[in-house]
Design a protein around this motif. Structure first.
Motif, PDB file in Angstrom:
ATOM      1  N   PRO A 313      15.660  77.885  36.544  1.00  0.00           N
ATOM      2  CA  PRO A 313      15.541  78.590  35.261  1.00  0.00           C
ATOM      3  C   PRO A 313      16.679  78.280  34.288  1.00  0.00           C
ATOM      4  CG  PRO A 313      15.077  80.075  37.087  1.00  0.00           C
ATOM      5  CD  PRO A 313      15.602  78.816  37.693  1.00  0.00           C
ATOM      6  N   LEU A 314      17.880  78.078  34.806  1.00  0.00           N
ATOM      7  CA  LEU A 314      18.995  77.766  33.917  1.00  0.00           C
ATOM      8  C   LEU A 314      18.810  76.402  33.261  1.00  0.00           C
ATOM      9  CD1 LEU A 314      22.037  79.070  36.001  1.00  0.00           C
ATOM     10  CD2 LEU A 314      20.932  80.154  34.053  1.00  0.00           C
ATOM     11  N   LEU A 315      18.240  75.475  33.993  1.00  0.00           N
ATOM     12  CA  LEU A 315      17.979  74.158  33.431  1.00  0.00           C
ATOM     13  C   LEU A 315      16.878  74.238  32.374  1.00  0.00           C
ATOM     14  CD1 LEU A 315      18.490  71.177  33.332  1.00  0.00           C
ATOM     15  CD2 LEU A 315      17.132  70.884  35.398  1.00  0.00           C
ATOM     16  N   GLU A 331      15.146  61.150  33.124  1.00  0.00           N
ATOM     17  CA  GLU A 331      15.636  60.100  34.015  1.00  0.00           C
ATOM     18  C   GLU A 331      16.022  60.662  35.386  1.00  0.00           C
ATOM     19  OE1 GLU A 331      15.421  56.798  33.233  1.00  0.00           O
ATOM     20  OE2 GLU A 331      14.359  57.728  31.556  1.00  0.00           O
ATOM     21  N   GLU A 332      16.685  61.824  35.389  1.00  0.00           N
ATOM     22  CA  GLU A 332      17.086  62.414  36.663  1.00  0.00           C
ATOM     23  C   GLU A 332      15.878  62.936  37.434  1.00  0.00           C
ATOM     24  OE1 GLU A 332      19.779  64.119  39.676  1.00  0.00           O
ATOM     25  OE2 GLU A 332      19.381  62.256  38.553  1.00  0.00           O
ATOM     26  N   LEU A 333      14.905  63.490  36.732  1.00  0.00           N
ATOM     27  CA  LEU A 333      13.693  63.958  37.403  1.00  0.00           C
ATOM     28  C   LEU A 333      12.915  62.786  38.000  1.00  0.00           C
ATOM     29  CD1 LEU A 333      12.640  66.622  34.774  1.00  0.00           C
ATOM     30  CD2 LEU A 333      13.183  67.114  37.168  1.00  0.00           C
ATOM     31  N   LEU A 334      12.913  61.652  37.316  1.00  0.00           N
ATOM     32  CA  LEU A 334      12.268  60.453  37.870  1.00  0.00           C
ATOM     33  C   LEU A 334      12.955  60.014  39.154  1.00  0.00           C
ATOM     34  CD1 LEU A 334      11.723  58.473  34.549  1.00  0.00           C
ATOM     35  CD2 LEU A 334       9.904  59.151  36.127  1.00  0.00           C
ATOM     36  N   ARG A 335      14.277  60.096  39.178  1.00  0.00           N
ATOM     37  CA  ARG A 335      15.025  59.716  40.380  1.00  0.00           C
ATOM     38  C   ARG A 335      14.805  60.727  41.500  1.00  0.00           C
ATOM     39  NH1 ARG A 335      19.183  61.003  43.490  1.00  0.00           N
ATOM     40  NH2 ARG A 335      19.411  62.965  42.356  1.00  0.00           N
ATOM     41  N   TYR A 336      14.807  61.992  41.154  1.00  0.00           N
ATOM     42  CA  TYR A 336      14.838  63.072  42.138  1.00  0.00           C
ATOM     43  C   TYR A 336      13.489  63.310  42.806  1.00  0.00           C
ATOM     44  CZ  TYR A 336      15.557  67.883  43.831  1.00  0.00           C
ATOM     45  OH  TYR A 336      15.626  69.026  44.597  1.00  0.00           O
ATOM     46  N   THR A 337      12.415  63.259  42.028  1.00  0.00           N
ATOM     47  CA  THR A 337      11.099  63.504  42.608  1.00  0.00           C
ATOM     48  C   THR A 337      10.611  62.252  43.335  1.00  0.00           C
ATOM     49  OG1 THR A 337      10.065  62.885  40.510  1.00  0.00           O
ATOM     50  CG2 THR A 337      10.451  65.223  40.888  1.00  0.00           C
ATOM     51  N   SER A 338       9.642  62.434  44.212  1.00  0.00           N
ATOM     52  CA  SER A 338       9.161  61.336  45.042  1.00  0.00           C
ATOM     53  C   SER A 338       7.688  61.095  44.753  1.00  0.00           C
ATOM     54  CB  SER A 338       9.367  61.676  46.521  1.00  0.00           C
ATOM     55  OG  SER A 338       8.892  60.645  47.344  1.00  0.00           O
ATOM     56  N   LEU A 339       7.400  60.106  43.900  1.00  0.00           N
ATOM     57  CA  LEU A 339       6.030  59.838  43.490  1.00  0.00           C
ATOM     58  C   LEU A 339       5.299  58.915  44.454  1.00  0.00           C
ATOM     59  CD1 LEU A 339       3.949  60.263  41.133  1.00  0.00           C
ATOM     60  CD2 LEU A 339       4.789  58.093  40.205  1.00  0.00           C
ATOM     61  N   ASN A 340       6.012  57.969  45.036  1.00  0.00           N
ATOM     62  CA  ASN A 340       5.382  56.939  45.868  1.00  0.00           C
ATOM     63  C   ASN A 340       5.147  57.468  47.275  1.00  0.00           C
ATOM     64  OD1 ASN A 340       4.625  54.651  47.293  1.00  0.00           O
ATOM     65  ND2 ASN A 340       6.057  53.322  46.218  1.00  0.00           N
ATOM     66  N   ASP A 387      20.738  66.721  39.122  1.00  0.00           N
ATOM     67  CA  ASP A 387      21.864  66.813  38.193  1.00  0.00           C
ATOM     68  C   ASP A 387      21.542  66.010  36.940  1.00  0.00           C
ATOM     69  OD1 ASP A 387      24.250  66.868  36.837  1.00  0.00           O
ATOM     70  OD2 ASP A 387      25.412  65.810  38.364  1.00  0.00           O
ATOM     71  N   ILE A 388      21.141  66.703  35.864  1.00  0.00           N
ATOM     72  CA  ILE A 388      20.739  65.980  34.659  1.00  0.00           C
ATOM     73  C   ILE A 388      21.945  65.418  33.903  1.00  0.00           C
ATOM     74  CG2 ILE A 388      18.716  67.454  34.451  1.00  0.00           C
ATOM     75  CD1 ILE A 388      20.026  68.597  31.887  1.00  0.00           C
TER      76      ILE A 388
END
Length: 456
Positions: A313-315, A331-340, A387-388
């Motif tokens: 919520p703070l983010l 960019e950080e969400l792309l790194r952090y989440t796992s799409l593949n 960490d954005i």
């Protein structure tokens, strides 16, 4: 290389949650025998390590500063890059660079899980994607993967015909239409009232509408194509017969589209067919592949990005008050989440090639695991933390080298627009159900949520 069995299956089994923290913590420990277990291995059942470590990390920059000043943060910090190396040895030395595994069908392979090694495989012309198609690990036809699994010079020729339509400038020109569509979809949700289902009411219609607009596919036809696309993007969720039928349906639709196209990118490809510089089936597979990749990946990525923000919520509050932070957050969400969900695209060494201080022999299969590279502690400080404000973020979520995602600029724009408008227009956005009741896609190449019920 010794055929030491890997202590976990690959591709990694489907798992709940956004991030592969627990799996890659296990991979890191396996490749560094002297290293203590990561915090991901102590996560509660059904809860990933990233959730444990970053549950209250919306102000990760402040937490980082506090820790650097020796103040308690309430989070367990992993060691800085290089601290796991023995005295006098550089970070990464002593780690197993390539992990031997067995792929579906009994195919032996090596996992390139470190950032530098994954980059080496992705950018080295001595590795072939096309040769790996002979392994027959998918029910998709080779032709339907018209850009993804072909090598130069065919890949180069095909990509050059499409690249001008997916430049950063073209993504910018598509932004106003994307904003209008996002506004219409959010408006429809507001008029209907909460709860809304964010995957089917927003994420997929938005990304499908954007690529459909570029390719001249009307909205009703986009929805009609979706079930076929789902089947084509499956690993085990659909039978080979269902995948073949879906391929026939998609191929037939886009063949008809190209036969009548006179403008836009389809018109350009149709002209190449008329001039004999592009085969008709080749053009059909190119345009259908653009449609499939243009919404399936970004739509599912968007759902996971929203869920990650709803955990913090703070983010969310920060992005609402500071929209200028959205691009770095994406960019950080792309790194952090796992799409593949399938691990990575197999490559075959065409000759003996050096990777990670060892030699991959000609004919060996190597899988560059980009999600693992995105969690490489030698490159990303606190890799399991969202960490954005991360100052250095060379993630591989769009790949690297000649097969880097053609639509990366378009996808970035769509994610930025979608998140900006959601947090601005729905200030009370929150989950409408407990997170542990959410369903996740299984047996598919792309990970994603089956549904994301929200309130505001």
């Amino acid at each position: 290389m010794a055929s030491t069995p890997c202590p976990f299956s690959f591709p990694f089994p489907n798992h709940p949650g956004l991030e592969p923290a627990a799996q890659y913590a296990e991979l890191r420990q396996y490749t560094e025998p002297g290293r203590s277990a990561e915090s991901g291995q102590s996560a509660e059942p059904g809860r990933s390590a990233g959730q444990e470590r970053s549950a209250e990390s919306g102000q990760s920059a402040e937490l980082r500063r506090s820790a650097e000043q020796g103040q308690p943060t309430g989070l367990s910090r992993s060691a800085e890059p290089g601290q796991h190396a023995e005295p006098g040895r550089s970070a990464g030395q002593g780690r197993t660079p390539l992990v031997p595994v067995e792929l579906p069908g009994g195919v032996p392979a090596l996992l390139a899980h470190r950032h530098a090694d994954a980059c080496a495989v992705l950018t080295d012309p001595g590795f072939s994607r096309e040769a790996a198609t002979e392994l027959r690990m998918t029910s998709r036809s080779k032709e339907s993967l018209a850009l993804n699994v072909v090598d130069p010079p065919v890949h180069t020729r095909r990509r050059q015909l499409l690249a001008h339509a997916f430049t950063a400038r073209q993504a910018g020109l598509a932004r106003p239409a994307t904003e209008r569509l996002a506004g219409e979809l959010i408006g429809a949700m507001v008029r209907k009232g909460p709860p809304a289902e964010l995957v089917t009411d927003f994420a997929l219609p938005l990304t499908m509408g954007v690529i459909g607009g570029i390719l001249g596919v009307p909205a009703p036809e986009q929805r009609r194509l979706h079930p076929w696309v789902e089947a084509m993007m499956s690993t085990t969720a659909y039978s080979p017969e269902e995948i073949a039928a879906a391929h026939k349906g998609v191929h037939g639709y886009f063949a008809g589209l190209l036969d009548t196209a006179t403008d836009g990118l389809p018109g350009e490809l149709a002209e190449h067919v008329r001039q004999g510089t592009l085969g008709r089936d080749e053009a059909v597979h190119l345009v259908s592949g653009l449609f499939i990749a243009g919404y399936e990946t970004t739509g599912n990525q968007l759902g996971m990005c929203v869920l990650a923000l709803l955990r913090h919520p703070l983010l969310l509050k920060r992005l609402r008050s500071d929209p200028a932070a959205t691009p770095q957050a994406v960019e950080e969400l792309l790194r952090y989440t796992s799409l593949n969900a399938a691990g990575g695209v197999p490559h075959v060494a065409l000759e003996d090639r050096p990777v990670g201080g060892t030699v991959v022999r000609a004919g060996q299969v190597v899988v560059p695991v980009t999600d693992g590279a995105n969690r490489d502690p030698d490159v990303f400080d606190e890799p399991d933390l969202l960490d954005i404000d991360r100052p250095h973020n060379p993630h591989l979520s769009f790949g690297r080298g000649r097969h880097m995602c053609l639509g990366a600029g378009l996808a970035r724009m769509e994610l930025q627009v979608a998140l900006d408008m959601l947090v601005a227009e729905l200030p009370g956005l929150r989950l409408a159900v407990p997170e542990d009741t959410l369903g996740w896609r299984e047996g598919m190449y792309v990970r994603g949520l089956l549904e994301l019920p929200v309130r505001w």
